[in-house]
Write an enzyme that holds these catalytic residues in place. Structure first.
Site, mmCIF file in Angstrom:
data_model
loop_
_atom_site.group_PDB
_atom_site.id
_atom_site.type_symbol
_atom_site.label_atom_id
_atom_site.label_comp_id
_atom_site.label_asym_id
_atom_site.label_seq_id
_atom_site.Cartn_x
_atom_site.Cartn_y
_atom_site.Cartn_z
ATOM 1 N N ARG A 99 2.166 0.771 -1.790
ATOM 2 C CA ARG A 99 3.516 1.113 -1.346
ATOM 3 C C ARG A 99 4.403 -0.116 -1.477
ATOM 4 N NH1 ARG A 99 2.927 6.180 2.224
ATOM 5 N NH2 ARG A 99 1.242 7.093 0.990
ATOM 6 N N GLU A 147 7.058 -0.951 -0.219
ATOM 7 C CA GLU A 147 8.057 -0.957 0.854
ATOM 8 C C GLU A 147 8.263 -2.382 1.335
ATOM 9 O OE1 GLU A 147 5.655 1.349 3.371
ATOM 10 O OE2 GLU A 147 6.109 3.242 2.377
ATOM 11 N N ARG A 195 2.363 -3.206 11.453
ATOM 12 C CA ARG A 195 1.556 -2.024 11.127
ATOM 13 C C ARG A 195 1.782 -1.497 9.725
ATOM 14 N NH1 ARG A 195 4.686 2.453 13.443
ATOM 15 N NH2 ARG A 195 6.722 1.567 13.692
ATOM 16 N N HIS A 196 2.427 -2.298 8.873
ATOM 17 C CA HIS A 196 2.618 -1.909 7.482
ATOM 18 C C HIS A 196 1.968 -2.916 6.539
ATOM 19 C CE1 HIS A 196 5.947 0.557 9.125
ATOM 20 N NE2 HIS A 196 5.575 1.373 8.165
ATOM 21 N N GLU A 220 1.621 6.138 14.177
ATOM 22 C CA GLU A 220 1.146 7.257 13.355
ATOM 23 C C GLU A 220 -0.135 6.847 12.635
ATOM 24 O OE1 GLU A 220 3.961 8.673 10.249
ATOM 25 O OE2 GLU A 220 2.157 8.738 9.003
ATOM 26 N N SER A 259 -0.914 11.832 8.161
ATOM 27 C CA SER A 259 -0.018 12.980 8.039
ATOM 28 C C SER A 259 -0.584 13.948 7.024
ATOM 29 C CB SER A 259 1.405 12.550 7.689
ATOM 30 O OG SER A 259 1.418 11.923 6.448
ATOM 31 N N ARG A 291 -5.058 1.458 10.027
ATOM 32 C CA ARG A 291 -4.480 1.862 11.312
ATOM 33 C C ARG A 291 -5.531 2.475 12.224
ATOM 34 N NH1 ARG A 291 1.629 4.140 10.417
ATOM 35 N NH2 ARG A 291 2.454 2.252 9.449
#
Ligand code: AMO
Length: 434
Positions: free
Chosen positions: A215, A217, A223-224, A357, A360, A408
């Site tokens: 990712r 991002e 937490r990323h 989270e 998902s 996570r």
């Protein structure tokens, strides 16, 4: 020939008089003048090597004194019971073989006496893992992934491996790392989503993959990560998202139960409460009303994603694992199945830990025409999804699935403060090495 005859945990005072060979790192040394000690560390613990001047040769003693901390040695000697030593025994060496000398000074203290910043630890990760607590975290990670695989195999899943080099974005987002693929542009895959779904048209029925996702991002949070190990699942012949939510909550419960009694958790002094089944299901609409008058969160616009403040407040209210279900269709990727009677809501879910989270997922659209429509509605070009859409034209069963972040999961189980503690070589905005 294997150098050692025993690990430290295979030795005991009852073996007094036996000749053994141990091997590991020089954890600490102590010189009391008439007696020299090496505390040797191997994977399973510590062993005291005792060299009384009167009992070992002058050459051996001199050689031992010249060995720096964290050097790798093999020690041949006899076991002797000794109440004051760890494990109540020691080794009186007849021979010490220096296998690899460590340079001085060390980049990191392995005894835990001198603390170090996480960045310093990651810079010398090989040495950080020599510390008992760090080793316990990564051995727990191994235990968790083994438990996950065991669960899948006990439940009829087939493990698949899909390519991480792709030509199109999985979920339409822009958060991709471009790479050069011969003379073309390609990307590192952000999720095996399209591939695991295509495999539902293959007849495998229940598939899982444990692999990296990438990712791009620009997050800089605790937490990323930019490279994550994702536990992905896809299941055919199911009609409701609840069918795969049940698999997910059973998996979490199973993993916790498998990990609870392990020696690694004891080393970390962690008591692991087993999350009870079933996890609470809260609809997106209920979440909005739960947070409506909460002073700690701002105004929430219906249809938007939930930010960290919302997740935190909800976590406090619920206090254990829970699902948020039935998200607005527009807030989820194109493949999420809308509810027949209320198409503005989708058959989707997030699995939440009170802290963040974890996963998902959704019931997927398996109808070709509707899927094309949803891709277009998201402003994407269906032509670039040809390879994927093809799988929906020749017999695609109803299916659903989810993706669970391994880091996570570990982070929340072990209550780690930073996700970088849950991965050996984290990739984030600043770090590309080691
Ligand atoms: P999603 O994008 O929500 O879903 O990712 C699923 C889970 O992967 C983990 N995760 C991350 N962990 C750390 N850092 C990140 N940057 C990061 N990104 C994701 C989280 C997250 O809950 N295709 C869907 C899954 C599906 O529907 O099957 C997907 O990728 O734990």
């Amino acid at each position: 020939m294997i150098i050692r005859t025993h690990y430290s945990n295979q030795l005991s005072p009852e073996m007094s008089g036996e000749a053994v060979t141990i091997a590991g790192w020089v954890h600490e040394t102590r010189d009391l003048g008439g007696i020299y000690f090496i505390v040797l560390r191997d994977r399973e613990g510590f062993i005291q090597v005792t060299m009384p001047k009167k009992k070992v040769s002058a050459e051996l003693l001199e050689m031992a004194r010249g060995i720096s901390r964290e050097s790798v040695v093999a020690v041949e000697g006899d076991i002797k019971s000794e109440d004051r030593a760890p494990g109540k025994f020691e080794i009186i060496p007849s021979k010490i073989i220096l296998l690899s000398m460590a340079e001085v000074p060390l980049p990191l203290d392995t005894t835990g006496k001198v603390g170090a910043e996480l960045d310093t630890r990651i810079d010398s990760r090989f040495m950080d893992v020599r510390r008992t607590e760090t080793a316990a975290v990564f051995r727990t990670r191994s235990n968790v992934l083994r438990a996950v695989r065991n669960f899948f195999h006990e439940n009829g899943f087939v493990e698949i491996n899909t390519s991480k080099i792709v030509a199109t974005a999985t979920e339409g987002g822009t958060e991709l790392f471009p790479i050069t693929y011969f003379d073309r542009e390609a990307f590192l895959n952000q999720s095996p989503q399209l591939y695991k779904q295509m495999m539902m048209a293959s007849g495998l029925d229940r598939a899982y993959e444990i692999a990296p996702i990438f990712r791009a991002e620009e997050h800089d949070t605790r937490r990323h990560l930019n490279e994550v190990t994702s536990i992905d699942v896809e299941v055919s012949f199911v009609e409701e998202h609840n069918d795969v939510m049940e698999i997910l909550e059973r998996l979490i419960n199973y993993v916790y139960r498998e990990i609870a009694g392990t020696p690694e958790l004891k080393a970390l002094s962690i008591e692991l409460p087993i999350p009870e089944l079933p996890f609470r299901r809260i609809t997106y609409d209920e979440v909005i009303s739960m947070l409506q008058d909460d002073p700690n969160v701002g105004d929430i616009e219906w249809g938007s994603d939930l930010d960290t403040a919302c997740e935190k407040e909800l976590g406090k209210m619920v206090g254990e694992h829970y699902f948020i279900i039935d998200w607005p269709t527009d807030s989820k990727p194109f493949y999420a199945m809308p509810h027949e009677d209320k198409p503005e809501l989708s058959k989707s879910f997030d699995l939440m830990h009170p802290r963040m989270e974890l996963a998902s997922g959704a019931q997927r659209i398996h109808d070709y025409a509707l899927l094309r429509e949803r891709i277009e509605a998201k402003g994407l070009n269906p032509d670039s999804f040809d390879f994927y859409l093809k799988a929906f034209r020749y017999g695609m069963p109803p299916h659903a699935g989810w993706g669970l972040g391994a880091e996570r999961l570990l982070m929340t189980m072990l209550n780690l403060g930073n996700i970088r503690e849950a991965v050996l070589f984290p990739r984030d905005r600043r770090r590309l090495s080691p």
